[in-house]
Structures are given as structure tokens and as C-alpha cells.
Scaffold this motif. Sequence first.
Motif, mmCIF file in Angstrom:
data_model
loop_
_atom_site.group_PDB
_atom_site.id
_atom_site.type_symbol
_atom_site.label_atom_id
_atom_site.label_comp_id
_atom_site.label_asym_id
_atom_site.label_seq_id
_atom_site.Cartn_x
_atom_site.Cartn_y
_atom_site.Cartn_z
ATOM 1 N N ILE A 18 6.661 -19.842 -66.739
ATOM 2 C CA ILE A 18 6.744 -20.498 -67.927
ATOM 3 C C ILE A 18 5.882 -19.994 -69.001
ATOM 4 O O ILE A 18 4.587 -20.180 -68.674
ATOM 5 C CB ILE A 18 6.981 -21.881 -67.895
ATOM 6 C CG1 ILE A 18 7.732 -22.507 -66.804
ATOM 7 C CG2 ILE A 18 7.663 -22.577 -69.274
ATOM 8 C CD1 ILE A 18 7.857 -23.778 -66.560
ATOM 9 N N ARG A 44 4.578 -19.309 -72.857
ATOM 10 C CA ARG A 44 4.353 -19.993 -74.219
ATOM 11 C C ARG A 44 3.379 -19.266 -75.201
ATOM 12 O O ARG A 44 2.277 -18.864 -74.900
ATOM 13 C CB ARG A 44 4.211 -21.444 -74.396
ATOM 14 C CG ARG A 44 3.870 -22.285 -75.549
ATOM 15 C CD ARG A 44 3.357 -23.427 -75.720
ATOM 16 N NE ARG A 44 4.235 -24.436 -74.985
ATOM 17 C CZ ARG A 44 4.071 -25.666 -74.868
ATOM 18 N NH1 ARG A 44 2.781 -26.190 -75.056
ATOM 19 N NH2 ARG A 44 4.889 -26.401 -74.389
ATOM 20 N N ASP A 50 9.312 -20.208 -73.544
ATOM 21 C CA ASP A 50 8.983 -21.755 -74.319
ATOM 22 C C ASP A 50 9.019 -21.118 -75.986
ATOM 23 O O ASP A 50 7.825 -20.664 -76.359
ATOM 24 C CB ASP A 50 8.016 -22.462 -73.965
ATOM 25 C CG ASP A 50 7.707 -23.779 -74.893
ATOM 26 O OD1 ASP A 50 8.928 -24.192 -75.446
ATOM 27 O OD2 ASP A 50 6.626 -24.316 -74.822
ATOM 28 N N SER A 97 9.409 -23.350 -78.600
ATOM 29 C CA SER A 97 9.038 -24.665 -79.523
ATOM 30 C C SER A 97 8.418 -24.283 -80.409
ATOM 31 O O SER A 97 8.461 -24.778 -81.544
ATOM 32 C CB SER A 97 8.737 -25.539 -78.599
ATOM 33 O OG SER A 97 7.509 -25.591 -77.838
ATOM 34 N N ALA A 152 13.935 -21.377 -74.144
ATOM 35 C CA ALA A 152 13.908 -23.038 -74.093
ATOM 36 C C ALA A 152 13.123 -23.568 -75.434
ATOM 37 O O ALA A 152 12.562 -22.746 -75.986
ATOM 38 C CB ALA A 152 13.301 -23.452 -73.102
ATOM 39 N N GLY A 153 13.502 -24.374 -75.811
ATOM 40 C CA GLY A 153 13.124 -25.282 -76.956
ATOM 41 C C GLY A 153 13.191 -24.638 -78.266
ATOM 42 O O GLY A 153 12.334 -24.927 -79.040
ATOM 43 N N THR A 210 15.433 -27.856 -73.549
ATOM 44 C CA THR A 210 14.060 -28.286 -73.044
ATOM 45 C C THR A 210 13.588 -27.321 -72.079
ATOM 46 O O THR A 210 14.364 -26.529 -71.542
ATOM 47 C CB THR A 210 14.012 -29.624 -72.385
ATOM 48 O OG1 THR A 210 14.922 -29.710 -71.477
ATOM 49 C CG2 THR A 210 14.696 -30.692 -73.649
ATOM 50 N N ILE A 211 12.459 -27.413 -71.869
ATOM 51 C CA ILE A 211 11.834 -26.519 -70.601
ATOM 52 C C ILE A 211 12.443 -27.046 -69.143
ATOM 53 O O ILE A 211 12.947 -25.984 -68.449
ATOM 54 C CB ILE A 211 10.391 -26.379 -70.787
ATOM 55 C CG1 ILE A 211 9.735 -25.885 -72.087
ATOM 56 C CG2 ILE A 211 9.988 -25.646 -69.505
ATOM 57 C CD1 ILE A 211 8.273 -25.939 -72.112
#
Length: 696
Positions: free
Chosen positions: A527, A529, A613, A615, A645-646, A673-674
Motif C-alpha cells: 500500500i 501513499r 492510496d 486520498s 483507493a480513496g 477505502t484502502i
Amino acid sequence: MAYSVHRKILDEGAVDDMAGKFESKTQTLSEKVKKSMRCSAPRLKSFLLHSIPLLSWLPRYPIREYAIGDLISGINVGIMQLPFGMAFALLASVPPIFGLYSCFYPVLIYFIFGTSKHLSIGAYAVVGVMIGGVADRLILNSDFMIWDNVTNSSIVDTMSRDAARIQVAAAVTFLSGVFQILLGLAQFGFLVTYLSEPLVRGYTTGTAFHIIVSQLKYTFGINHVRHSGPLSLIYTLVEVSYLILQTNIGTLVVSIVTIVCLVVAKELNACLSKKLPVPIPVELLAVIIGTVVSWQVNLEEKYGVDVVGLIPSGLRAPVFPDVSLFGQVIGDAFAVSVVGYGMVISIAQIFALKYGYKVDSNQELIALGLSNSFGGIFQCLSVSCSMSRTAIQESTGGKTQVAGALSAIVSLFIVLWIGALFKDLPKAVLAAIIYVTLQNVLKQFLDIPVLWRKNKLDAVIWVATFIFTLLLNPDLGLAASIGFSMLTVIFRTQIPKYSLLGQVPGTDIYRPLEEYSQVRQVPGILIFRSSATLYFANAEMYQDALGKKSDIDIAKILSARKKLKAKRKRIEKENAKRAKKNGVNMGPEHKDIAVIKLDVKPEPSYPQAIVLDLSPVNFLDTVGIKALQNIQRDYGEIGIEVVLAGCQTGVVDNLQTGGFFNDKMTKSSLFSTIHDAVLFCQSARMKDEETMETVF
């Protein structure tokens, strides 16, 4: 409380269906124009109340509750306008009466159109020194030299020079007001967001030095050329150091005595602030005492102390500014408009937050613009607001702009009947008032260590703004400071923080692995970010950071696969030629001749899936979208699935319009969402394992 949520895994397409997303409708230009031109009685009423805020609050003005406080506040602020207005004119290199005009017309206009209840509109030292710099640059003393038969020497025709400088100041004021009105009508009130607090405080501190240096000639009683342009402050200080031996002792004594008395009186005011109903008007007392002493002692004739001179009574007829000057002052006028508005909206928001009401940033632009453009026609100087004066208006009981209107009436009374009494006031007293007023601004140097502890980049912005303003003058310094501040934003987005996320055990919460000891990486899933948005300036860095964090040199792997593929094709061609030469038909039974195979299964050390991610990403440009496409394609070629995601709604729209989705790539690769993305990747891996068990 412990809780659990039971639902199926949702991708963006499923969420849109369940939530019933509206189809985005984009209005055409003609539709927008038609909608804006529609007129009705409620709409007209709303427009009038919004454009002229006075109509909305004055009919509901509670006279019994607010009248006494506004009256006392208005009288106090109006009295303060006398010394500050005269000192303001001194900074702008025009006669003092024009500073008093600026305390009347613009204040009344703001009373009608302004949205702040507490602002004290009027003289602002930074704007004064900016106008003075323009006037001194365009109107030189050398152009107004005349022969004096009494002294048999050349002297400056001050009346003609001042008349020319007034025209320049009026042109700058009018044009700055026009800029503010246009920006307000174009809904550009948000531009003040580019003036961060460290930038504003560093800028005002740097400008304070320009103000101090501009008043040295009145403190020492010397005449020096006021330089303009970059490094003008340095040139002026060098010239003052050469002329310091020509100091007028009488003027210097007046300056020192006034400064000492003002500082002592200010400290006394601070000590007795809780016991006194209103602060002692020390600046007004300094003006009155200085005038009386100068008149009684005859400081001008006996000691050569420069005084204000004749102050005409009454108001001047309106005159439209000289249009021919607009081309020469347009850049300075824009800088004045930005600085003036920046101070107005900053202070307005402080008091609005304190008392729980809202100020309209665009309407404030229009109100200030009307004040300045109307004031320019009446030979006023560009106005803004002062924190100290606004604080006094609030602390003495001012509740609404009625206090401002009353202060304007007091200023009118001074202009019509009282102003002429101060013709013997030494200019050194006004300079001393300016120095003492700036002491709070100079205390802003204490911001540097505080900012350094909190945010080093903000401290750098403060220092850089101060240096730019000091060396490049307030106008160019402001432009350079805003440019530098915006560069720091680009710098922050170009060097974001990249993190690998792990799961907090037993939850659907994910946090950076390097920052938490109990967070664990999900097996087989990486994951990733970035702390910044994804756009052209950092898209390549985003891809490089993903490679480093995943420990996968994707470029090297793809290059090796490409070479392997080329080698396979070459061997196949050679085998085909050899078989043709030997008369062998290359049927299915001879497939094993090409022994080089491309393994599409990922290495055991590689993750089975990567979750990006997004977001923190608030928008995507075409370069950012292309970067995501490249990541999905490249990692997909080595058997690693990439999902997003996000994504915010705007980012999904960017992906839609940017051509990210196609037959192979749908919203099924996007998750709200993650945790949804992780569960999807885990279920996909389990299906693959079941398939492998079935095959083998």
C-alpha cells in the motif's frame, strides 16, 4: 464502543450506483448568461442588500444598545485621525491637508459598502510610503528649481512641486481603486490567500525600515535625494551618512524629546489600560504640545526647524486624475491595491472571527475600491486600515461602522475649522509619531525563532520576504515575495513524503509502517501513499518513489523482458529459416524448438498487488493520469495488479475525462477505502490459488 460493519466489497462503480450519483451537467456560456440576466423582485432585493450592506443592517440598528459606544468610539478615532492623517501625508510626500482629506471621503464610502463592523479605514503607513516613492520618482526637485533673489541661489518651488506630486498621488489612488473594484467584480477576493501570515508580517517589517529611512530627513533636518528602485534604501542611507554633519540641532532635539515622551506615554497607557476608560491620545497631545511650543519659541525662524506650514481650510472641488499619468503608475497602483486590500481583509477577518460574523472578501474589495477611486477624484490618498486604530475603535465601544462615519464627521470638523491651527507644527514631531507607531511592527522580528520551531519553511518565507522588501522596495519586494511563496508550495509538492502503509491489527485503519510499531504490512499487498497531489511537477518522482519503496526496478525488469522477447523472436525466425531450408513443416509438434519462455508470474518476493492510496490527491492533470496508466501497465506486465483507493469525487471525474477508463480499465479498479481495495486483492489472490489447485 466496539463495532463491526458487514457489507460486500465496494468499488467506485458500485458506490455510484448505490448512492445515486447525479450526472454532471455543464452549462453552456449562453445558458450561464441567460441565468445571470434573469431579474425578479426577490433577486433584485438580494442584489441590492448584498451590494449595499448598509441597507441590510442600518434599519435594524439598535440605538439604545450601540449609539453611546459608537459615538465615543467615533470621536476617539476621529481625534486620532489628525496626527495619523498628517503623518500619512508626510510619508506620501504631499502637504498634510491631503492626509486629512483621506480620513473623510473614503471612510464615508466604506461606511456604505463595507461588510466589517469594526475596521477603522484611513491612513496606513505602508501604503503612504509606497505612494511617496512613486511621487518622488516621477516628480524630482531638480525639475522645479527657481532663482531666489533674496538669497541669490536656486531653491525648490515647493508649491508647484507639491501640486505635481498631488496629481501623481491622486492617479495612483484612483487607479488602485479601479483595480480593487475590477478584482472584486471578478470574484478575485480569494487572491488574499496568497498573502500568508508569515509573508504579510515579514513584508510589513521590511516596509517599516523604508518608512523609517524616509523620515530621517525630518529627524535630522537635512535635505537628501529620495532614491527609487532596487537598493534605493541602501543609496539613501549612504547619502544620509554623508549629510549627517549638516544636522540641524534644533530639529534633532525636537525629535529626541518627542520620541522619549511618546515612548514613556505609551508605556504609561499600557500600565493604566485597565483603569482608564479610554486610552490617553498621546499622539494628539504630542501634536498640540509640539505646535504650541513651536509657536511660542518660534522654532522655524530661530532654529531653522522645518514646520508643516499653511494648512488651508475647507474641502477641494473634485478633479478627475490626470489620465496621462496612468501609464507611468499602473504597476505601482496595482501593488498599492494588493497591499491595501491584504491588510484590510486580514484585520477584518480577525475581528469577524472574534465577534462571530462574516465578512465578504469580494465585497470588501469593491468597498475599498470605491473608497479609493472616489477618494482619488477628491485628491485623497489610497487608504487601508491600521491594526492599532481598529483596536482603539473596538476597545472604546465601537460596535458598527456608525463609529467610522462619526470619525469621518470629526475629521471634517478638523479640516474645516481646526486644521489651520497646526501650521507651526514641526515635521519632526510627525516623524517621531511614525517611529513610535512602528515599534509594534519591529517587534515582529520575534516571529522568526517562533516560526523556526513550528515550521522552518514559514520562517524562511518570513526572512526572504523581509530581505526582498528591504532591497527591492515595497512594490517589487511584494511581487518577489509572492513569487517566492508560491515556489515554496511547488517545492513542497515536488518533494512530498512517500510512505508504505500497514494495517492496525484488528481494524480497517492503515498507517505508515515507519511511524508506528504495531502496524503490520498486509501479506502480499503493498500500500503506497504520497503526501501531495499528483501532477506534472512530481509525476515522475511518484513513479520512482514507488519503485524504491517496493524494491522493484520496473524499468530494468521491463528492459530485460524486452530483450528476452526480442531474443525469442530472433531464435524463432532462425528456427523457421532452418526448418524451411531442411524442408521441415513447423507444426505444433515442433513448438519446443523455441526454448525461451516468458514467465508472466511475478517473483515470489514481489507483492501480488499494489494499492495506490490517492486520498491526499485533490486533482489530477493529464501527466498525473498518464503516470497512473504507466504504473498499471508496467506492473501488470510482470503480474502485479495495481488498484486505486480513496479517490475523491473530483479525482474520479479527472480520471473519467482524462481517458483513464477503457474496455480493460473500469471503475472496478477504484475503491472508496484502502480496506475495500485490500479485501478485493486478497479475494482475487484466493481465487487464483483455488484455480491453481484445480489445474494441478
